[in-house]
Every structure is written in structure tokens, then in C-alpha cells.
Write a protein that holds these residues in place. Structure first.
Motif, short mmCIF file in Angstrom:
data_model
loop_
_atom_site.label_atom_id
_atom_site.label_comp_id
_atom_site.label_asym_id
_atom_site.label_seq_id
_atom_site.Cartn_x
_atom_site.Cartn_y
_atom_site.Cartn_z
N LEU A 105 0.83 -1.21 0.00
CA LEU A 105 0.00 0.00 0.00
C LEU A 105 0.86 1.26 0.00
N ASP A 106 2.05 1.18 0.59
CA ASP A 106 2.96 2.33 0.54
C ASP A 106 3.44 2.57 -0.89
N ILE A 107 3.67 1.48 -1.61
CA ILE A 107 4.09 1.60 -3.01
C ILE A 107 2.95 2.16 -3.85
N VAL A 108 1.72 1.69 -3.59
CA VAL A 108 0.55 2.25 -4.28
C VAL A 108 0.45 3.75 -3.99
N ALA A 109 0.61 4.11 -2.71
CA ALA A 109 0.51 5.53 -2.32
C ALA A 109 1.58 6.36 -3.01
N PHE A 110 2.79 5.84 -3.10
CA PHE A 110 3.88 6.57 -3.77
C PHE A 110 3.51 6.85 -5.22
N ILE A 111 3.02 5.84 -5.92
CA ILE A 111 2.69 6.00 -7.35
C ILE A 111 1.52 6.95 -7.54
N VAL A 112 0.47 6.74 -6.76
CA VAL A 112 -0.73 7.58 -6.89
C VAL A 112 -0.42 9.04 -6.54
N LEU A 152 1.92 -5.12 -11.59
CA LEU A 152 1.96 -4.96 -13.05
C LEU A 152 2.56 -3.61 -13.42
N LEU A 153 2.21 -2.57 -12.67
CA LEU A 153 2.77 -1.24 -12.93
C LEU A 153 4.28 -1.24 -12.75
N PHE A 209 3.37 3.35 -16.31
CA PHE A 209 2.44 3.98 -15.37
C PHE A 209 1.21 4.54 -16.08
N GLY A 210 1.23 4.53 -17.39
CA GLY A 210 0.04 4.91 -18.14
C GLY A 210 -1.09 3.91 -17.96
#
Length: 308
Positions: A80-87, A248-249, A255-256
Motif C-alpha cells: 500500500l505504501d508503493i501504491v501511495a507513492f505512485i498515486v 503490473l505497474l 504507469f500509463g
């Protein structure tokens, strides 16, 4: 759905729950852990890419982060930290999606950010240690009260130093309960999801046509591990999007893909990372607690849903 229980059935269930509490009271947190090489840790100076590789290859949601300079653990790094970083690296304006410059900028930051910089940025996984020998009910109460997915278990005298004994996560609790089903009362094992008033929280979902970016934002805002994907017209459960799907990202560095609809993205994830699990894991309101525990233990899903 709330179900009112009356008469003998309610009394039997209360007695069964009391019996389970008494059983758990005889256990320590150590009983659910084995200190071995399977305790993975990530170096604080490691790259996000290496951290993601460790989490993905070992099929784990989170790992403690070790800081050699501080001789301690500043916290966990979680999917979730990785998701937060990307978002967070995309502006709220959706026009940044599809922009080569924006996507290249995120890719650059992804390659040049250290693990220590994203420790618990999702505010989902605080580092709240408990001592070895702590009664198991106290640890389970902490997990439930603080809504934390896991707690580090440390040796006595621990000051965020090197004496980390293990990590107790929800999956280990489920495995322990599933392994001890025979020691639970028949009334408890036979209690249904509806009868025990389980799965009564309001479901936050994403429509099949929503973008991955919007769905990941909802996951972060609600501080949950995943979202059911439903058909906007019928409300039928079609699949699930979880923090695990961020792989997958990061694997493609494309990241598109955040601009895809969740169903198309989910299909690509399953194609790139084949799994025996169904698109979404669910149980019925008439299923028993024993069934639920066995399903959770067998599949270890980020979310399990109750459907009619």
C-alpha cells in the motif's frame, strides 16, 4: 446484515465464543511464530524496485525495514505504501494520465527513491511492537482495536534494535485458527456468517469502468487492502482490485496503465501473473465459520466478500 439471535441458539453461540476465548487465553504470541530465515527484511537504502521484487517473489504484503545506521527498524514497507507513492506522484488532474512527461517523471522517481522514504506513507501499517510472551488475546485485541494488519514481535529490552523475533500478521492468525478447528466447539464451527453477524460492514466498491488510478485512490482513502469490482448496472461481483495488483505497474514501468478501466487492468494482471485463485473470493451468508476459515487459509485473499 444484522441477524437477531434468540433462545438456545444464541446461548450456545455465546458459550462457544466464551470457550474460544478461554482457549486463546492459554496461548502466547510466540505460539504462532517460528524464528527462522523466512523473516524477510528490506534495507532502508534499498531501491523501491528491489523492495517490490522481494515482496512479489515471496508473495508477501509487507516487510520490516532495517536501517543499519540507526541499528533498528523504522517501520514496515507495504504494498500500500508503493501504491501511495505512485498515486501521489500523479496530480489529481486526470489529464496527467497519458502525458509522456508525467509518466516519465514518475518512472524516474520510482527508480531514484529509497525504501526509507516511503515507510508507512499509506498510514496503514504502523510499527507497533509487542514483546515475546505477550498473551495472544492482548495481541489480537491490539490488531482489532488499532486496525493494523500485522505487529512486530520483539525480544525483551527491544528499542527498535536488532532483536526482532518475528511478525504476526492476520494470515498467521487465520492459519492458527484453521489448524485448531477441531479444538473449537461444534456450535462455533457451525455458526453461519449471518448468524454470527459477520461481514456486516458497508462495502466500498469500484465500478468495472472506473480507472485504476481512481480505484487505487479509493483503496488508500478507505485504508483497505482491496476493492470489489462490480457491474454498475446489475451490482454483480466481477472481480477484485488489491494492492497486490500494483505489481503490473512496477514490473512494466508503464504507469500509463493507471488510466485503464479496472476490469481491463485486472485481466492484464492475471495474464502476466497466472494464479489459481478466482478473480474474487467470496462466501455466502449461510456458510459456516469453519468454511470461512478454511477458505481464508487456503486462498489468503486481500479481501473476502459476503454475497447473496
Amino acid at each position: 446484515m444484522e441477524v437477531e439471535q434468540t433462545g438456545t441458539h444464541a446461548g450456545s453461540l455465546r458459550e462457544a465464543v466464551a470457550s474460544l476465548r478461554a482457549f486463546l487465553a492459554t496461548k502466547k504470541v510466540d505460539d504462532l511464530l517460528v524464528q527462522d530465515i523466512l523473516l524477510f527484511a528490506v534495507d532502508s537504502n534499498d531501491s523501491l524496485e528491489n523492495a517490490m521484487r522481494l515482496l512479489t517473489q515471496n508473495k508477501i504484503q509487507s516487510a520490516p525495514v532495517y536501517d543499519e545506521n540507526r541499528n533498528g527498524y523504522p517501520g514496515f514497507v507495504d504494498l500500500l505504501d508503493i501504491v501511495a507513492f505512485i498515486v501521489d506522484n500523479f496530480q489529481s488532474n486526470k489529464s496527467t494520465l497519458g502525458s509522456d512527461i508525467a509518466e516519465q517523471a514518475v518512472a524516474y522517481r520510482w527508480q531514484n527513491t529509497k525504501v526509507v522514504d516511503i515507510v508507512d506513507i499509506s498510514q496503514r501499517n504502523p510499527f507497533t511492537p509487542v514483546l515475546r510472551g505477550t498473551p495472544l488475546p492482548e495481541v489480537l485485541e491490539l490488531i482489532a482495536r488499532e486496525a493494523v494488519p500485522r505487529v512486530p514481535v520483539v525480544e525483551s529490552g527491544f528499542h527498535r534494535g536488532t532483536d526482532l523475533f518475528g511478525v504476526l500478521g492476520q494470515s498467521k492468525v487465520v492459519r492458527f485458527l484453521a489448524d485448531h478447528l477441531s479444538e473449537m466447539s461444534p456450535a462455533l464451527r457451525a455458526a453461519t456468517v449471518e448468524g454470527a453477524s459477520l461481514g456486516t460492514s458497508i462495502v466500498v466498491y469500484t465500478n468495472a469502468t472506473d480507472t485504476v488510478l481512481d480505484a487505487f485512490r479509493s483503496i488508500l482513502d478507505m485504508k483497505i487492502a482491496g476493492l470489489p469490482i462490480v457491474d454498475a448496472d446489475s451490482g454483480v461481483l466481477l472481480g477484485n482490485l488489491s494492492a497486490h495488483d500494483v505489481k503490473l505497474l512496477t514490473a512494466t514501468r508503464d504507469f500509463g496503465l493507471l488510466g485503464l478501466d479496472v476490469m481491463s487492468y485486472s485481466a492484464r494482471v492475471r495474464q502476466a501473473f497466472p494464479t489459481r485463485l478466482p478473480p474474487a473470493v467470496y462466501v455466502l451468508g449461510t456458510d459456516t465459520l469453519e468454511t470461512v476459515l478454511r477458505v481464508l487459509d487456503d486462498t489468503a485473499p486481500p479481501e473476502i466478500y459476503t454475497v447473496s
